[in-house]
Enzyme design. Structure first.
Site, PDB file in Angstrom:
ATOM      1  N   ASN B  81      25.873 -32.487 -29.798  1.00  0.00           N
ATOM      2  CA  ASN B  81      27.066 -32.436 -29.303  1.00  0.00           C
ATOM      3  C   ASN B  81      26.817 -32.353 -27.850  1.00  0.00           C
ATOM      4  O   ASN B  81      27.771 -31.733 -27.180  1.00  0.00           O
ATOM      5  CB  ASN B  81      28.220 -31.363 -29.789  1.00  0.00           C
ATOM      6  CG  ASN B  81      28.320 -31.577 -31.237  1.00  0.00           C
ATOM      7  OD1 ASN B  81      27.677 -30.831 -32.212  1.00  0.00           O
ATOM      8  ND2 ASN B  81      29.002 -32.671 -31.414  1.00  0.00           N
ATOM      9  N   ARG B  87      25.645 -32.576 -20.308  1.00  0.00           N
ATOM     10  CA  ARG B  87      26.813 -32.093 -20.553  1.00  0.00           C
ATOM     11  C   ARG B  87      27.464 -31.857 -21.892  1.00  0.00           C
ATOM     12  O   ARG B  87      26.881 -32.497 -22.863  1.00  0.00           O
ATOM     13  CB  ARG B  87      27.751 -33.412 -20.108  1.00  0.00           C
ATOM     14  CG  ARG B  87      28.015 -33.472 -18.549  1.00  0.00           C
ATOM     15  CD  ARG B  87      28.962 -34.792 -18.172  1.00  0.00           C
ATOM     16  NE  ARG B  87      28.020 -35.920 -18.675  1.00  0.00           N
ATOM     17  CZ  ARG B  87      28.867 -36.903 -19.111  1.00  0.00           C
ATOM     18  NH1 ARG B  87      29.996 -36.653 -19.535  1.00  0.00           N
ATOM     19  NH2 ARG B  87      28.105 -38.083 -19.437  1.00  0.00           N
ATOM     20  N   VAL B  88      28.337 -30.802 -21.989  1.00  0.00           N
ATOM     21  CA  VAL B  88      28.762 -30.443 -23.281  1.00  0.00           C
ATOM     22  C   VAL B  88      29.890 -31.166 -23.795  1.00  0.00           C
ATOM     23  O   VAL B  88      30.676 -31.371 -22.914  1.00  0.00           O
ATOM     24  CB  VAL B  88      29.077 -28.814 -23.294  1.00  0.00           C
ATOM     25  CG1 VAL B  88      29.431 -28.385 -24.591  1.00  0.00           C
ATOM     26  CG2 VAL B  88      27.928 -28.090 -22.715  1.00  0.00           C
ATOM     27  N   CYS B  89      29.828 -31.529 -25.170  1.00  0.00           N
ATOM     28  CA  CYS B  89      31.121 -32.323 -25.626  1.00  0.00           C
ATOM     29  C   CYS B  89      31.635 -31.367 -26.611  1.00  0.00           C
ATOM     30  O   CYS B  89      31.372 -31.422 -27.595  1.00  0.00           O
ATOM     31  CB  CYS B  89      30.557 -33.548 -26.223  1.00  0.00           C
ATOM     32  SG  CYS B  89      32.045 -34.482 -26.998  1.00  0.00           S
ATOM     33  N   ILE B  90      32.603 -30.772 -26.145  1.00  0.00           N
ATOM     34  CA  ILE B  90      33.360 -29.929 -27.489  1.00  0.00           C
ATOM     35  C   ILE B  90      34.826 -30.176 -26.938  1.00  0.00           C
ATOM     36  O   ILE B  90      35.333 -30.242 -25.624  1.00  0.00           O
ATOM     37  CB  ILE B  90      33.374 -28.297 -27.342  1.00  0.00           C
ATOM     38  CG1 ILE B  90      33.115 -27.826 -25.838  1.00  0.00           C
ATOM     39  CG2 ILE B  90      31.835 -28.018 -28.255  1.00  0.00           C
ATOM     40  CD1 ILE B  90      32.858 -26.290 -26.075  1.00  0.00           C
TER      41      ILE B  90
END
Lengths: 682, 165
Positions: B81, B87-90
């Site tokens: 993720n 970059r964080v994908c949440i």
């Protein structure tokens, strides 16, 4: 380091070129000619000029901005690249007048653009910076001033040049500087708004709105400028390719600004109409931190249907993006509109406070229609605590059969019962007058005595019932009020607000009350007619000066035990919610016992709603000896005065149609008690 | 009266300083600019990221908290993720309007109720339990699904790297 090296190199080259020229020509003029004739020399000179421009830029930047932040630098470089490409595209359009001067002008334009962008960024940063020093203000103001002046100068120059020499590349510069001027203007507006906001102690809710509208206006001006520019360019030269990107961006920005304004307006409208203000109790109970800004909520808060409370301004900015509750994501717009219904409902139920109190005994909806059945099987529970004096509630029960029988026969009780409803107000008024008259003329006579006798007029004429019905009908009485028991606390709160809907609701209430009052007036007139006809007493006979009575009234009102209520009506609608809430509370209780306890309120409500004078009779000492014959004369005297006073009031209230005109509207419950006494008499 | 975004960020910073959640340190990069934060996240215990300390950058928009911040790990981290660039994908970091993965409901999106602390706690739980259904790093998702051992090996390397070993 590298830039230093480049600068040194360029400086050395220039020195070498100039030195060489002087070395060869020995004199100033020939060496200048030599340099301008030699292309390599000119190249070196141009590079040197560029270096100077960059140095100049650094100097100005240090002067106006100090150290640039990383984000600003990034922003600047990104925009510069676009600007440079567009400038190159513009060169292709104006390749015919390509010259060093042309390049210099474009460089200057780019240079100034950079400063405009930086100024914009800086002002935007104002809102995000924890501390703004006075140096910042001086820099920002002087920079905007200089940029604005330069823009105006260049626009003017381009305008005059184009007028005198026809369309040329100056057209482009003129438009570019106009656009830059709008940027300066917008920056200045933002600066002013931010500065005002910074000076304030508490958040400035309207700032966002002002910003939105100024963005909209500026976006519109820019769009018009670009469209005009493209139009002129197509006519004069060719399609200006270099203007497409900024024009597209401008149109999009304008569209966004317009959309923002629309969304914002919608959000504000919803805020104002759909959601009630949070009450202080709600705010003080439990967690009162606004989840959006993490600040304590004290005032200006709204409650959503899901019972979550937020600052009005926070909620508005959130609703501009999304119409959901930030906490529970309830789709507030898809909710059935409970609140507006509640806001609309009170007006419909509104006559209730005026009428219901007239029958503290029961909740008959329309007394004028249900006259016969009105007292049927109803225990006549008189409020024992009227005025806090212990009036023992006698078991006053009107069996329906008895009443009906009486109706046929015209028994003595009947008129009382049938005239009961309409005559309540007259009684109230007269009792008040009575009160005053008693105090004014014969202070020794206990007021109760007079009070005790104020009802007989209604009971005396046996032929009243036949008269009443025809007199009633022509004056269309207001429709039966809806019960107010359905009003929840929340709905009542809705009425407290200051928005249009709430005020409309209140006005509707007042109008209905007025209608009821008019009805009461009619009844009073009838009563007077009948009374005159009978000749028992005249209205205009008693000589009590109204001044005395008024003063007596007011003093009594102020000293009454129901002072809280005595003040509400004259103030107008402001205090109304209190009244209604009390009323609704009262009316939700249907059991006679409970009603007994709340009857004071109801009685107060009667008088308040009817708007009639009647000072509080609670103050009157307990009814001691109602049937005492010795007071007969006094009673008659008092009755006359009462009636006279009442007539004056009647005229006064006809001349002033608004109910609120009567300041002393606050008798409490005595009418009923007096009636009761009266009936006891008989 | 400073901007509401700034005030809220200051409030959150204060809150995080007074009651720091376990395994998380966060604060502005410099006190002059509250819109750039640096966070240090400890790898959750009993996972393959245990023991690691992962630095990340949080960039807040000017309209925070109406818009979500951006979060980017400034170290190499191999996770389904997290995009290869960090970059964080949440979902809670996505504004309600856009949906890069096309499967999140709006209930999982950003709302002003969220805070730095909640974001970082979500990231910690994301480290502990990768969601391979919406992979930002497809390689990592594939490795996580098919070759758990290999994934853990790579994670161990990441942890060691993050500690400067």
């Amino acid at each position: 380091m590298r830039s230093l090296l480049l600068m040194g190199l360029s400086l050395g080259l220039t020195a070498a070129v100039i030195g060489n020229a002087f070395y060869q020509k020995k004199q100033f003029y020939p060496s200048v000619v030599y340099i301008t004739k030699s292309n390599p020399s000119m190249a070196v000179i141009y590079i040197q000029a560029l270096v100077f421009v960059v140095l100049m830029g650094k100097l100005l930047r240090a002067l106006f901005f100090g150290q640039l932040r990383a984000a600003e630098m990034e922003h600047l470089i990104e925009r510069s690249w676009y600007a440079v490409t567009e400038t190159c595209l513009a060169f292709t359009v104006f390749r015919d007048d390509f010259s060093p001067k042309f390049v210099a002008l474009f460089t200057l334009l780019l240079f100034l653009k950079c400063f405009h962008w930086l100024a914009e960024d800086r002002i935007d940063y104002m809102e995000r910076s924890p501390a703004i020093s006075w140096v910042f203000h001086i820099r920002a103001l002087s920079l905007m001033f200089v940029l604005g002046l330069l823009d105006i100068f260049f626009v003017r120059y381009a305008f005059i040049y184009t007028l005198s020499k026809g369309p040329s590349v100056q057209l482009v510069f003129g438009f570019e500087y106009e656009i830059l001027f709008t940027i300066v203007l917008m920056t200045f507006i933002k600066y002013v708004l931010h500065s005002i906001d910074l000076q304030r102690q508490n958040p400035w809710d309207n700032k966002a709105v002002y910003l939105l509208y100024s963005e909209l206006v500026m976006g519109f001006i820019r769009m018009v400028l670009y469209v005009a520019f493209v139009f002129i360019m197509i006519k004069v030269h060719t399609f200006p390719l270099f203007a497409i990107r900024p024009m597209y961006l401008t149109v999009r920005a304008f569209q966004k600004a317009a959309q923002d304004v629309i969304l914002s307006r919608r959000a504000i409208r919803h805020m104002n109409t759909l959601y009630p203000d949070a009450t202080p109790e709600e705010l003080s109970s439990g967690d009162n931190v606004c989840i959006i800004c993490r600040e304590e909520m004290t005032t200006g808060c709204k409650k959503l249907p899901c019972n979550h409370i937020f600052h009005t301004s926070c909620l508005r900015s959130w609703f501009q993006r999304q119409q959901t509750c930030p906490t529970c994501r309830l789709e507030v717009l898809r909710m059935p509109r409970t609140t507006p219904v509640a806001a609309a409902a009170p007006p419909a139920q509104q006559p209730q406070p005026a009428q219901a109190p007239q029958h503290p005994v029961n909740q008959v909806q329309n007394p004028f229609q249900n006259m016969q059945g009105m007292f049927g099987g109803l225990p006549f529970q008189w409020p024992p605590n009227v005025a806090g004096q212990a009036v023992p509630p006698p078991p006053f029960i009107w069996p329906p059969q008895q009443q009906q029988a009486a109706a046929g026969v015209g028994a003595q009780q009947q008129p009382v019962s049938s005239a009961e409803t309409p005559s309540q107000i007259p009684i109230t008024t007269s009792s008040s007058t009575n009160n005053v008259g008693a105090t004014a003329t014969s202070p020794t006579v206990p007021l109760t005595t007079a009070n005790s006798l104020n009802v007989p007029p209604f009971a005396i004429p046996p032929f009243m019932p036949p008269m009443m019905p025809p007199l009633f009908s022509p004056f269309g009485f207001p429709p039966p009020p809806m019960p107010m028991t359905g009003l929840s606390e929340e709905e009542l709160r809705v009425m407290e607000g200051t928005e249009r809907a709430n005020i409309e609701a209140r006005i509707q209430w007042l109008r209905d009350i007025q209608a009821l009052l008019d009805g009461a007036m009619v009844l009073i007139n009838q009563y007077n007619t009948v009374a005159n006809h009978i000749g028992t007493f005249g209205i205009n006979t008693a000589p009590v000066p109204p001044v005395i009575s008024q003063s007596g009234l007011s003093s009594e009102v102020s000293s009454g035990p129901h002072q809280t209520y005595s003040t509400w009506w004259p103030e107008g609608s402001g205090a109304r919610p209190k009244y209604t809430s009390t009323l609704s509370k009262t009316q939700t209780t249907d059991s006679p016992n409970e009603r007994k306890s709340s009857s004071t309120v109801q009685d107060t409500v009667v008088s308040g709603a009817s708007g009639f004078t009647a000072p509080r009779e609670e103050i009157i000492p307990a009814w001691e000896n109602p049937r005492e014959e010795g007071h007969e004369d006094d009673m008659h005297e008092v009755r006359k005065r009462r009636l006279q006073h009442f007539t004056q009031q009647l005229q006064a209230s006809y001349s002033t149609p608004t109910l609120c005109s009567n300041g002393n509207s606050d008798n409490s419950g005595v009418p009923s008690s007096s009636i009761k006494k009266d009936e006891e008499d008989h | 009266m400073a901007g509401s975004a700034l005030k809220r960020l200051m409030a959150e910073y204060k809150q995080l300083t007074l009651n720091p959640p376990e395994g998380i340190i966060a604060g502005p990069v410099d006190e002059e600019n509250f819109f750039e934060w640096e966070a240090l996240i400890m790898g959750p215990q009993d996972t393959c990221f245990e023991g690691g300390v992962f630095p990340a950058r949080l960039t807040f928009p000017p309209d925070y908290p109406l818009g979500p911040p951006k979060m980017k790990f400034s170290c190499d981290i191999f996770h389904p993720n997290i995009y290869p660039d960090g970059r964080v994908c949440i979902s809670i970091l996505h504004a309600p309007g856009d949906d890069p993965m096309g499967y999140e409901t709006s209930a999982e999106r950003w709302s002003p109720v969220q805070s730095v602390e909640k974001i970082l706690l979500s990231v910690v739980s994301m480290l502990a339990e990768p969601n391979d259904e919406s992979a930002a790093n497809v390689d990592a998702a594939k490795t996580w699904r098919d070759d758990r051992k290999g994934f853990e090996e790579i994670a161990k390397v990441t942890v060691r790297k993050s500690l400067g070993l």
